[in-house]
Enzyme design. Structure first.
Site, PDB file in Angstrom:
ATOM      1  N   GLY A  14       0.781  -1.227   0.000  1.00 11.81           N
ATOM      2  CA  GLY A  14       0.000   0.000   0.000  1.00 11.81           C
ATOM      3  C   GLY A  14       0.814   1.278   0.000  1.00 11.81           C
ATOM      4  N   ASN A  16       1.794   3.048  -2.532  1.00 12.97           N
ATOM      5  CA  ASN A  16       1.163   3.997  -3.450  1.00 12.97           C
ATOM      6  C   ASN A  16      -0.149   4.530  -2.877  1.00 12.97           C
ATOM      7  OD1 ASN A  16       2.642   4.663  -5.888  1.00 12.97           O
ATOM      8  ND2 ASN A  16       2.581   2.474  -6.349  1.00 12.97           N
ATOM      9  N   ASN A 104      -4.632   2.454 -13.934  1.00 15.35           N
ATOM     10  CA  ASN A 104      -3.638   1.566 -13.338  1.00 15.35           C
ATOM     11  C   ASN A 104      -2.263   2.180 -13.527  1.00 15.35           C
ATOM     12  OD1 ASN A 104      -2.573  -0.900 -12.231  1.00 15.35           O
ATOM     13  ND2 ASN A 104      -2.028  -1.529 -14.301  1.00 15.35           N
ATOM     14  N   HIS A 106       1.640   0.829 -14.052  1.00 12.04           N
ATOM     15  CA  HIS A 106       2.430  -0.367 -14.345  1.00 12.04           C
ATOM     16  C   HIS A 106       3.914  -0.004 -14.242  1.00 12.04           C
ATOM     17  CE1 HIS A 106       3.146  -4.349 -15.958  1.00 12.04           C
ATOM     18  NE2 HIS A 106       4.084  -3.819 -16.714  1.00 12.04           N
TER      19      HIS A 106
END
Length: 191
Positions: A14, A16, A104, A106
């Protein structure tokens, strides 16, 4: 001014999630409704407790074999759904219900090193093994396929010949922390 609502999905520590929460902490115009995780022992739950953010664990049945998570998301009416280190493929029913509202991050420069199984250290090890001279992050919209949604932002970092996979990971994490909250903010402002 209408408050923008975001929901985060995470599978791991977690970091981010915490970075995004800290970025928006003093903002009255953005609220994190909750963090959803597919791992009951994910460290993100501890972070959410400390940050006073609602966290919910769900299993595969609730996510992809029923409409439980879809219905919950629809009831919360988020402006954005953010995958912040979330490893499961998002069911098509959810991507169709929230077009261009799921993003998202990546840990590579897509289309390189994307797809099923390409996450975390798997990506950084592949970058090292292939002797890449650069890597980075890709922030993209989520569709029904792994890492194939439209790219919103890419940021690059140089890979030196003597960099370890851990060095590469560290450079990528710095890019994530720098860019992800800003890009989320920019997308919210356009809505």
């Amino acid at each position: 001014m209408k408050t923008k609502k975001i929901i985060l999905f995470a599978s791991g520590s977690g970091s981010n999630v915490e970075n995004i929460a800290n970025y928006f902490k003093l903002r009255k115009d953005v609220t994190i409704c909750c963090v959803l995780t597919n791992k009951s022992d994910a460290k993100v739950i501890e972070r959410c407790n400390r940050l006073e953010i609602n966290a919910l664990f769900f299993n595969r049945q609730a996510f992809s074999k029923s409409d439980f998570i879809l219905n919950m998301l629809q009831s919360l009416e988020p402006d954005l759904i953010i995958l912040a280190g979330f490893l499961w493929k998002v069911p098509e029913a959810i991507t169709l219900a929230f077009p261009n509202k799921i993003i998202n991050i990546h840990p590579a420069l897509l289309p390189k090193y994307g797809g099923k199984g390409m996450y975390g250290m798997h990506v950084h090890n592949a970058v090292k093994e292939h002797k890449e001279t650069e890597t980075g992050i890709t922030i993209h919209y989520v569709n029904a396929h792994y890492d194939e949604g439209a790219i919103i932002k890419q940021a690059k970092a140089t890979v030196l010949p003597n960099d370890s996979a851990e060095d590469i990971a560290s450079k990528v994490h710095q890019l994530e922390y720098e860019y992800f909250p800003k890009i989320i903010d920019e997308i919210l402002l356009k809505q």
